[in-house]
Design an enzyme around this catalytic site. Structure first.
Site, PDB file in Angstrom:
ATOM      1  N   GLU A 196       0.846  -1.192   0.000  1.00  0.00           N
ATOM      2  CA  GLU A 196       0.000   0.000   0.000  1.00  0.00           C
ATOM      3  C   GLU A 196       0.884   1.246   0.000  1.00  0.00           C
ATOM      4  OE1 GLU A 196      -3.513   1.792   2.922  1.00  0.00           O
ATOM      5  OE2 GLU A 196      -1.815   0.704   3.783  1.00  0.00           O
ATOM      6  N   LYS A 216      -9.871  -0.236  -2.064  1.00  0.00           N
ATOM      7  CA  LYS A 216     -10.133  -0.559  -0.669  1.00  0.00           C
ATOM      8  C   LYS A 216     -11.592  -0.322  -0.315  1.00  0.00           C
ATOM      9  CE  LYS A 216      -8.218   0.322   3.946  1.00  0.00           C
ATOM     10  NZ  LYS A 216      -7.233   1.117   4.724  1.00  0.00           N
ATOM     11  N   CYS A 261      -4.351  -3.070   4.179  1.00  0.00           N
ATOM     12  CA  CYS A 261      -4.102  -2.560   5.528  1.00  0.00           C
ATOM     13  C   CYS A 261      -5.106  -3.093   6.545  1.00  0.00           C
ATOM     14  CB  CYS A 261      -4.057  -1.036   5.493  1.00  0.00           C
ATOM     15  SG  CYS A 261      -3.184  -0.311   6.915  1.00  0.00           S
TER      16      CYS A 261
END
Length: 541
Positions: free
Chosen positions: A300, A360, A411
């Site tokens: 990321e 995401k 994440c």
């Protein structure tokens, strides 16, 4: 059912309470006992915190449920609320200290207090169900219910610090493969509440049957980890290459110029670091020092320069992909839609350039977007550090990268059961993350622990690519095969089986969580209805 588990909840800590007694604060005896109960709750919260990385004293996780059960046993709801709050603060304030490392104490303490309120609610309802037979079971089920609520509200929830996520080693970890994190957390809580029942029975040792009750509860407490130990037998071992056809996967940790909120102030340097590490890998492959990978994974924020709009950034990624000769999974910040930006994984082909993407799905509130910005600005101007809100994606992260079907998570998405479950049918799982904003704290280790539990839960190898660490390769049994240091460039190349079997947890989904939540809430409902019936009967008399 063994005595002490199915028997009536007639005991409390000394001095003994009469059967069914629930003294509230304000009575002399309650006033005397509340201070040490408060201390017990605080010690339980601190002990539970030590089960998580970095201390990682995994068995101490049972101290939280054990201490709370002892503290609230025989008490009323108001006392339970207070004792749960004390435990929550003792647990979450140190556990989440990394959230304030660069933004100050207010956001950190605000988050810790909000999370502690859920444990306050747990304390209140746990005090109710200690009046029932088999109360250790209902109390453990309420831990699952509390975590289910905390993982969903507000703003999509924040399920950090769930009991099951502490179990990175030991016999209980196997249970993740059968019922996911909820069943694993239930097992931890049940062990703790059964041990609390042992203590209560021993303290009543002068009464008939108390020692028999203690022995029954102790046997049940020992049985829980024994079941976990047996449950390991059919599960995958630490091998990365068994269970399916293999692919060679490279993970790049390029590192950042410096830690902190301004890690991306030199965005081009971050991109260049990842390009350079990939070029070095290509040179090592050409020299026969490393095997040729089938795909390369960048983390990321490896390109916080939008490669769709910045030709120079696109050329650098093209250069890296063409030199290594295989697709690169790039973590990029992309402009749009509209006024938003998107945290995007891009499959970058060495010949065709950018292809499939994953955006995401769960941006972090107050980290990637600010809900009710004008309102929260009244409390802290730090909200304006997030200049543009991130948009949420609407498609699951199943990507084909060089012929390898990956389940991609970005994440903090690794902490959400549903997001992980949506991609668990892929041959392996990938977590692209950036922890540079948390410096040299326990956050990276806590996140790695989640990946270890997810590996067991779904029987998959997990590859973690972190901008500044910790990057890792985790085997399907939760073993960390390779890991990097914080703020140090690193490259892993591993042969990984693309598995297609499914664990029971993958098949049953959220079923165990709903069943256990229903058990806990059902027990609360039984107590409430029984107390109302008693009050009506008393009024009629």
């Amino acid at each position: 059912m063994p005595a002490g588990i199915g028997g009536p909840a007639t005991g409390t800590l000394p001095p003994p309470a009469p059967p069914g007694a629930t003294p509230e604060p304000g009575t002399p005896r309650a006033a005397r006992t509340l201070p040490w109960r408060t201390l017990l709750a605080a010690v339980g919260g601190l002990g539970m915190m030590l089960a998580f990385p970095g201390a990682a004293l995994v068995p101490l996780a049972v101290l939280g449920p054990m201490a709370l059960a002892l503290a609230v046993h025989g008490r009323g709801v108001r006392s339970g609320l207070w004792l749960g709050l004390v435990m929550g603060l003792a647990f979450f304030v140190p556990l989440l200290s990394w959230t304030g490392i660069y933004v100050g104490s207010f956001p950190w303490l605000a988050l810790a207090v909000v999370q502690a309120l859920y444990l306050a609610l747990l304390g209140g309802v746990s005090a109710l169900v200690t009046r029932l037979p088999a109360w250790p079971v209902w109390t453990a089920a309420l831990w699952v219910a509390q975590e289910a609520l905390r993982g969903r509200a507000p703003f999509g929830g924040f399920p950090w610090g769930r009991l099951g996520l502490s179990q990175t080693d030991g016999p209980l970890l196997s249970l993740a493969a059968y019922g996911g994190v909820p069943l694993l957390g239930f097992a931890v809580a049940l062990t703790g509440t059964l041990l609390a029942a042992v203590v209560l029975a021993v303290l009543r040792a002068g009464r008939g049957g108390a020692l028999r009750a203690a022995a029954g509860s102790l046997a049940a407490a020992v049985a829980v980890p024994l079941v976990g130990a047996v449950a390991w037998l059919p599960l995958p071992g630490p091998s990365l290459t068994q269970g399916g056809p293999t692919s060679t996967v490279a993970v790049i940790q390029g590192d950042v110029p410096r830690a902190g909120l301004d890690f991306n102030a030199q965005r081009r340097a971050v991109l260049d670091n990842h390009v350079q590490r990939t070029l070095e890998l290509a040179a090592a492959v050409a020299a026969g020092e490393q095997p040729q990978p089938d795909l390369v994974i960048w983390p990321e924020n490896s390109s916080d320069i939008d490669p769709y709009t910045n030709a120079d950034a696109a050329r650098q990624i093209d250069r890296a992909a063409a030199t290594i000769g295989v697709p690169v999974l790039v973590g990029a910040v992309v402009d749009g839609p509209g006024r938003y930006v998107s945290n995007t994984a891009i499959v970058w082909d060495p010949r065709d350039g950018p292809g499939d993407t994953y955006v995401k799905r769960h941006p972090v509130p107050f980290g990637e977007y600010i809900p009710y910005r004008s309102f929260f600005r009244l409390f802290s101007e730090q909200v304006d550090l997030v200049r543009r809100d991130f948009a949420a994606g609407d498609e699951v992260g199943l990507l084909d990268v060089g012929g390898v079907r990956l389940g991609d998570l970005i994440c903090f998405e690794v902490v959400y059961d549903g997001l992980v479950r949506d991609v668990a049918d892929a041959g392996m799982l990938v977590v692209q993350t950036n922890n540079a904003t948390f410096g040299y704290t326990d956050e990276s280790e806590q996140q790695l622990a989640m990946s270890r539990v997810r590996a067991v839960e779904h029987g998959r190898t997990v590859a973690i690519a972190a901008t500044s660490g910790i990057s890792a390769i985790v085997a399907p049994d939760g073993t960390v095969v390779r890991s990097s240091e914080l703020f140090t460039p690193d490259v892993f190349v591993e042969e990984i089986a693309q598995r297609d079997d499914r664990t029971l947890a993958s098949r049953v989904g959220s079923g165990p969580e709903w069943v256990l939540t229903a058990l806990g809430l059902g027990a609360v409902l039984v107590v409430v209805r029984r107390d109302r019936a008693r009050r009506r009967a008393g009024t009629a008399a």
